[in-house]
Scaffold this motif. Structure first.
Motif, PDB file in Angstrom:
ATOM      1  N   GLU A 238      -6.155   4.871   0.450  1.00 58.19           N
ATOM      2  CA  GLU A 238      -4.791   5.297   0.182  1.00 58.19           C
ATOM      3  C   GLU A 238      -4.675   6.678  -0.450  1.00 58.19           C
TER       4      GLU A 238
ATOM      5  N   TYR B  18       0.224   5.330   0.796  1.00 56.20           N
ATOM      6  CA  TYR B  18      -0.688   6.394   1.216  1.00 56.20           C
ATOM      7  C   TYR B  18      -0.039   7.734   0.868  1.00 56.20           C
TER       8      TYR B  18
ATOM      9  N   ARG C 278       0.853  -1.192   0.000  1.00 60.25           N
ATOM     10  CA  ARG C 278       0.000   0.000   0.000  1.00 60.25           C
ATOM     11  C   ARG C 278       0.885   1.238   0.000  1.00 60.25           C
TER      12      ARG C 278
ATOM     13  N   TRP D 290      -4.934   8.752   8.525  1.00 62.83           N
ATOM     14  CA  TRP D 290      -5.232   7.924   7.355  1.00 62.83           C
ATOM     15  C   TRP D 290      -5.971   6.663   7.781  1.00 62.83           C
TER      16      TRP D 290
END
Length: 462
Positions: free
Chosen positions: A320, A270, A268, A315
């Motif tokens: 993302e 972000y 992932r 977050w």
């Protein structure tokens, strides 16, 4: 095994600015590191009835963790300053923690061990030969002397026969980073940890100090093509395979080591879409402002919290492309960003910490202020202004600050009228840039925050 033992006889007439703060897993111990390589450990002592306990933090032990060194190959002086402290585990008789300066990581064990003194056992010399008593005999004498003096069960470290605390270096992890170490993170498996510098993240086994595994390497073949550096690293709170690090371009990247031991891609990423200027270009000041100085998980692993120079961003781990909340902390400094750049103040690295329930967050600011806010709506709960107490020579600053505060409860009461209700510094001219709160740590169980500011170490109930 490496054995370096230190007592707590450390010269305190030196720069004792605190550079690292960390609680252990159950919140019973609090460790601070300073600019000259010392580590001070405080211990929580509860007094009073169970329903009306007063928390008092008392100095537990202090030792020299790192010393200044000189790299003759690179003609570089290595400071003793402690960059990071991480507790690894604790038991009833010992604590284990990692500490790092710019180049070296050390694994320390703080424990008690019987100490024998020649003057104390001179009565056992009946033929001119010094003979130390057996362990059982010494323990018997120690308990008898303690009972006779009416003291507590724990022996006085200054007594002739006692069980004083000492710190011993169990492992030294060195020669693995070409650049300065900026972050440490311990894994939930209790056996491994990672260390990061500007371009690499190394994975260590605590029992093996001669080998580490390089899991992240962002160094380009041509250094002129370098576009970002690593700023912070963190493990998922309970998934030992997920490693997270932040970068100077405002990105938070997650590595899943179950997919590949060597990072060739990210599970992932972000990152918020960066805004461009009117002419379609971004200023170098904007790039600096995007740099993330610290990142941490909420205790349940549901949220990531990052801190850059002007904001704190929250977050959702499942989203993302943008943060669920952006909280501005330094908007009043925007008119003077160029002056902050020329004075290098814009490169200050603020930490962020999370409450045990994951609903509140805290981060430092200027003018000796700590900002505490609600993660659900981003509403500021309070601004805490640290007392500006000048340090006195002859006493360790961390222990001294706690003594002056007289415990957590008294600190909160004494500051309720003056500091907690103080007017916020919303004008750039009112901000005291030399009084900054860079380091903070939230107690893992209750709502106490340890804050290292201009005046030393302060503890607050929020």
């Amino acid at each position: 095994m490496i054995e370096e033992e230190y007592t707590d006889n450390v010269d305190s007439n030196i720069d004792d600015t605190i550079t690292a703060v960390e609680y252990n897993a159950n919140g019973e111990y609090l460790a601070t590191g300073d600019r000259v390589g010392r580590i001070t450990v405080l211990k929580l002592e509860n007094e009073g009835k169970e329903k009306q306990k007063q928390e008092n933090w008392l100095p537990y032990f202090q030792y020299q963790s790192h010393d200044p060194e000189f790299d003759f190959l690179k003609s570089l002086e290595i400071e003793a300053k402690i960059n990071q402290i991480k507790f690894c585990g604790s038991s009833s008789s010992s604590n284990t923690l990692l500490s790092a300066n710019d180049k070296t990581i050390k694994l320390w064990k703080i424990s008690s061990r019987n100490k024998y003194d020649a003057n104390a056992v001179s009565s056992y010399q009946n033929d001119g030969v010094l003979r130390f008593p057996t362990r059982s005999r010494s323990e018997t004498l120690s308990r008898a002397n303690t009972a006779q003096r009416g003291e507590s069960k724990e022996c006085d470290p200054d007594s002739s026969i006692a069980t004083p605390l000492h710190a011993s270096t169990k492992k030294v992890y060195s020669n693995a980073h070409a650049y300065h170490i900026n972050s440490l993170a311990t894994n939930s498996d209790g056996q491994t940890f990672v260390s990061s510098d500007d371009l690499r993240v190394n994975w260590w086994n605590m029992d093996c100090n001669d080998t580490c595994f390089n899991v992240v390497d962002i160094k380009p073949e041509n250094m002129e093509e370098l576009t970002e550096v690593i700023t912070s690293v963190e493990f998922h709170p309970f998934n030992c395979a997920l490693l997270t690090f932040s970068s100077s371009r405002g990105a938070i990247k997650v590595v899943d080591t179950r997919t590949s031991a060597l990072c060739r891609g990210f599970a992932r990423t972000y990152q918020e879409t960066q805004r461009e200027g009117a002419n379609g270009s971004k200023s170098f000041i904007a790039d600096i402002l995007n740099s993330i100085s610290d990142v941490t998980y909420s205790k349940d692993g549901r949220f990531l919290v990052s801190r850059d120079y002007l904001t704190v961003k929250i977050w959702d781990v499942n989203m993302e492309n943008k943060p669920v909340k952006t909280i501005s902390l330094h908007d009043h400094l925007r008119p003077m960003l160029y002056d902050l750049f020329t004075s290098d103040i814009i490169f200050d690295k603020f930490e962020v910490c999370c409450s045990p329930d994951g609903k509140r967050f805290a981060s430092g600011s200027y003018s000796n202020q700590l900002k505490v806010f609600n993660g659900d709506d981003g509403r500021g709960l309070r601004d805490i202004t640290l007392p500006t107490v000048a340090s006195e020579p002859g006493a360790p600053l961390a222990a001294q600050a706690v003594d002056e505060a007289s415990g957590i409860v008294d600190v909160t009461r004494s500051l309720q009228k003056s500091s907690l209700s103080a007017r916020r510094s919303t004008s750039a001219s009112e901000v005291r840039l030399d009084e900054k709160v860079l380091h903070c740590s939230w107690h893992p169980v209750n709502n106490t925050i340890a804050v290292a500011g201009h005046a030393g170490l302060c503890l607050y109930k929020v």
